[in-house]
Scaffold this motif. Sequence first.
Motif, PDB file in Angstrom:
ATOM      1  N   GLU A  19       0.928  -1.299  -0.032  1.00 35.90           N
ATOM      2  CA  GLU A  19      -0.071   0.005  -0.009  1.00 35.90           C
ATOM      3  C   GLU A  19       0.635   1.331  -0.030  1.00 35.90           C
ATOM      4  OE1 GLU A  19      -1.301  -2.144   3.317  1.00 35.90           O
ATOM      5  OE2 GLU A  19      -1.230  -3.169   1.650  1.00 35.90           O
ATOM      6  N   VAL A  20       2.191   1.221   0.658  1.00 31.03           N
ATOM      7  CA  VAL A  20       2.815   2.432   0.818  1.00 31.03           C
ATOM      8  C   VAL A  20       3.245   2.906  -0.644  1.00 31.03           C
ATOM      9  CG1 VAL A  20       3.507   2.256   3.384  1.00 31.03           C
ATOM     10  CG2 VAL A  20       4.871   1.071   1.524  1.00 31.03           C
ATOM     11  N   ASP A  79       2.672   6.326  -5.395  1.00 30.45           N
ATOM     12  CA  ASP A  79       2.531   6.384  -6.685  1.00 30.45           C
ATOM     13  C   ASP A  79       1.436   7.430  -7.212  1.00 30.45           C
ATOM     14  OD1 ASP A  79       4.030   4.671  -8.506  1.00 30.45           O
ATOM     15  OD2 ASP A  79       2.726   2.950  -8.066  1.00 30.45           O
ATOM     16  N   ILE A  80       0.336   7.411  -6.309  1.00 31.83           N
ATOM     17  CA  ILE A  80      -0.923   8.142  -6.310  1.00 31.83           C
ATOM     18  C   ILE A  80      -0.374   9.703  -6.113  1.00 31.83           C
ATOM     19  CG2 ILE A  80      -3.040   8.968  -5.200  1.00 31.83           C
ATOM     20  CD1 ILE A  80      -3.397   5.921  -4.763  1.00 31.83           C
ATOM     21  N   GLN A 110      10.781   6.490  -4.692  1.00 32.97           N
ATOM     22  CA  GLN A 110      10.196   5.466  -3.693  1.00 32.97           C
ATOM     23  C   GLN A 110      11.259   4.671  -3.045  1.00 32.97           C
ATOM     24  OE1 GLN A 110       7.352   3.123  -5.778  1.00 32.97           O
ATOM     25  NE2 GLN A 110       6.126   4.653  -6.561  1.00 32.97           N
ATOM     26  N   LEU A 111      12.415   4.328  -3.981  1.00 31.86           N
ATOM     27  CA  LEU A 111      13.404   3.606  -3.564  1.00 31.86           C
ATOM     28  C   LEU A 111      14.256   4.313  -2.279  1.00 31.86           C
ATOM     29  CD1 LEU A 111      15.503   1.127  -3.869  1.00 31.86           C
ATOM     30  CD2 LEU A 111      16.869   2.452  -5.452  1.00 31.86           C
ATOM     31  N   LEU A 112      14.412   5.623  -2.487  1.00 38.27           N
ATOM     32  CA  LEU A 112      15.117   6.265  -1.605  1.00 38.27           C
ATOM     33  C   LEU A 112      14.272   6.712  -0.354  1.00 38.27           C
ATOM     34  CD1 LEU A 112      17.852   7.074  -2.447  1.00 38.27           C
ATOM     35  CD2 LEU A 112      17.271   9.643  -2.724  1.00 38.27           C
ATOM     36  N   LYS A 113      13.029   7.264  -0.574  1.00 36.80           N
ATOM     37  CA  LYS A 113      12.430   7.669   0.409  1.00 36.80           C
ATOM     38  C   LYS A 113      11.399   6.315   1.277  1.00 36.80           C
ATOM     39  CE  LYS A 113      13.337  11.920   0.177  1.00 36.80           C
ATOM     40  NZ  LYS A 113      12.916  13.011  -0.905  1.00 36.80           N
ATOM     41  N   ILE A 114      10.975   5.282   0.579  1.00 36.68           N
ATOM     42  CA  ILE A 114      10.370   4.354   1.166  1.00 36.68           C
ATOM     43  C   ILE A 114      11.299   3.149   1.416  1.00 36.68           C
ATOM     44  CG2 ILE A 114       8.440   2.963   0.939  1.00 36.68           C
ATOM     45  CD1 ILE A 114       6.966   5.176  -0.920  1.00 36.68           C
ATOM     46  N   THR A 115      11.683   2.435   0.221  1.00 35.17           N
ATOM     47  CA  THR A 115      12.497   1.480   0.744  1.00 35.17           C
ATOM     48  C   THR A 115      13.637   1.417   1.520  1.00 35.17           C
ATOM     49  OG1 THR A 115      11.790   1.068  -1.808  1.00 35.17           O
ATOM     50  CG2 THR A 115      13.353  -0.717  -0.638  1.00 35.17           C
ATOM     51  N   ALA A 116      14.276   2.293   1.372  1.00 38.55           N
ATOM     52  CA  ALA A 116      15.676   2.423   2.261  1.00 38.55           C
ATOM     53  C   ALA A 116      15.464   2.534   3.502  1.00 38.55           C
ATOM     54  CB  ALA A 116      16.498   3.605   1.461  1.00 38.55           C
ATOM     55  N   PRO A 117      14.459   3.645   3.767  1.00 37.32           N
ATOM     56  CA  PRO A 117      14.258   3.763   5.475  1.00 37.32           C
ATOM     57  C   PRO A 117      13.571   2.394   6.022  1.00 37.32           C
ATOM     58  CG  PRO A 117      13.016   5.751   4.118  1.00 37.32           C
ATOM     59  CD  PRO A 117      13.707   4.444   3.276  1.00 37.32           C
TER      60      PRO A 117
END
Lengths: 303, 423
Positions: free
Chosen positions: A198-199, A204-205, A213-220
């Motif tokens: 969902e995140v 995306d929305i 997304q990789l930097l701000k969501i996946t990595a943390p």
Amino acid sequence: MSITTATRPGQDRPQTRRKRRVEPIFYLFLLPSLVLFTLAITVPGLVGIFFSFTNSIGIGDWEFVGLTNYVAIFSDPAILQSYLFTFGFSIVTVLVVNVIAFLLAVGLTSQIRMKTALRTIFVIPMVVSGIIIAYVFNFLFSNSLPSAGAAAGISWLETSLLANPDLAWVAIVVVTAWQAVPGALLIYIAGLVSIPGEVYEAADIDGASKFQQLLKITAPLVAGYVVINIILGFKGFLNAYDIIVGLTNGGPGTSTRSIAMTVIAGFNGGDYAYQMANATIFFVVAVLISLLQLSLTRGRNTL
Amino acid sequence: MSSNLTRTLRMAVLGLCLALLAGLLSGCTGDSGKETIRFTFSKREAIGFMTKLVADYNASQDKTEVVMDTSGVDVVSASFVRGNPPDIALANYNMETARFVQRGALSDLSGTQASTRIRKDLQPLMDQYGSYPGRTSALPYSIMASSVIYNKEIFAAHGIDVPKTWSDLIAACDALKAAGVTPFYATWKDDWTVAQGWFDYSVGGQLDTIDFFHKLSEAGTEVGPDSPASFEKDFQQPVAKMLELAGSYVNKDAASRAYGDGNLAFAQGKAAMYLQGPWAFGEIAKSAPDLQLGTFPLPMTDNPDDLRVRVNVDLAAWIPEGSKHKDAARDFLEYLYQPEVIEAYNKSQLGFTPTIDAAGAPDPRIEGMVEYYEKGQVYQGPSVLVPRTIPIMNHVQALVLGADPAATFRTLDADWARLAFRQ
């Protein structure tokens, strides 16, 4: 044995549940590992520390020499160099392994073809013994790579990397990383699949690019796994032994001797007490690093 | 009732398990009538020969069962530390074994029949590594002489004679090089090949090694620029000559070739000379059984009287004090020293038999060294006289790969002084 829980009268509040009497059987469960740990780790460790204050060569007569061994160690360039090499090698390898493993994990968790087959292939190096890997790569570095270098006209590749005192460590990093990446990869894959979809949908929305997304969501969200990988990796690389023995055996010269290798060389070469002193110092260093890492991870896990 | 039953059952199972375990453990100790002794032997080239010899011995009598352990010298050292040494060993006699001798870990062999038949003039070779008061701790079994191995066919084809002086050697190398033949095949990837061949032949051909190490031991912690002997002062000159040969007259890929590669390449005639001991003959013969090979001492000075060959006690027999089967081990020792056994062994490995009653013509491949061996023009290689805790092999490997000699020898001097300081 019975498994009923005895609650004493007058202590019937629900909060006291964890204060109940511990079943003695649990101590029995602990006993085998406690005995084994004591016999195989603690006792030999203490014996080693004891002998570091003697001039023992591992056999026969010996006498106490006080701190002589420790004094000698701090003026021994070979030992100091082995520390320098081991730490430098560990830091570089940890970085290389984690960058490669993380990128591979991102690739292997995205929607690509043959995902399962690829994952299996990438994990294979993990199940091959280190010394075998080292001998295979030894052959590649000594024969195949120089031939390729000669064919391509690259002069510095024509002699084996392993024979070059300035570059032999690179070969060791490459081979160690080749073996260590799968372990880190599996942990990263586990971390990545635990991130709820969902995140990403929400991102995306909101119009975030894939890179954002990789930097701000996946990595943390996989930060905890990064810490685990770095700790496990660093701990393993500090003990580097088998791959180095198979590749360079500490050479050329003494440029790739790890701490573990100097300790074992003393065990074989009549320098038992001296290298026990070295091992004691290494133990203290390792404890300090563990404490540092422990305090760091405690902070991380609450993220 | 039912709980009581389970309880009884459980106790019964536990008891049964304990009984089984006890049975297993006791099963380990001798159930046959033969006494088993562990025999350490790890000379790679001779394992086949020795395996057969041990089998013959086991078949010849029914008191002792000899089990051969070929796992190597490091494992042996560790077994001493654990208090579980082998019962008897035939092993290379070097600084490594010297530790066992000096600290009294080896038993006295002076009462054996074999000890009365050892050539007395070989005693200095044994004493070099120290002794334990009142004991004959080890007996020589096989003496190896080593020097340059050369390909007689290549030498003949280019009209080159065996060089007797340094200038002859350089002239021969230049002639070979001009004819497109690699003078020396070098295998620097294996550090021991640099140490025993390049380093030992060069230094031993120019320096009295025993005297040097004697002075070095006396200087102890004082070893350095001001001591009467030091690596920095005494080794620079000999090693400079070694580097001259190593720099211009070897195969191009020397740094990435190992011992096995060298044996194969030399068998294929890829070079004229090879700095290896006689143990390499057997390996070369595997791929070129009919190749005409010979040996000559590496000439490092311009005086032919300085020619010397490197010798070492390739195998010595010893029985650890910690062995629980000393008598059985001594019986096996006597068997090993029977003239036909010890001579057959040395013949097969191109070694020299150290017993007074030894006879037999030398193999043509080592004929070139017999003269020097019998006249006593021999030396011990410096690499075997350095305690193993100083990584001399690594250092000399670094030298041929381009390390600075002066800095390397300063390191060796400092290592020596530091070792004297703490031992």
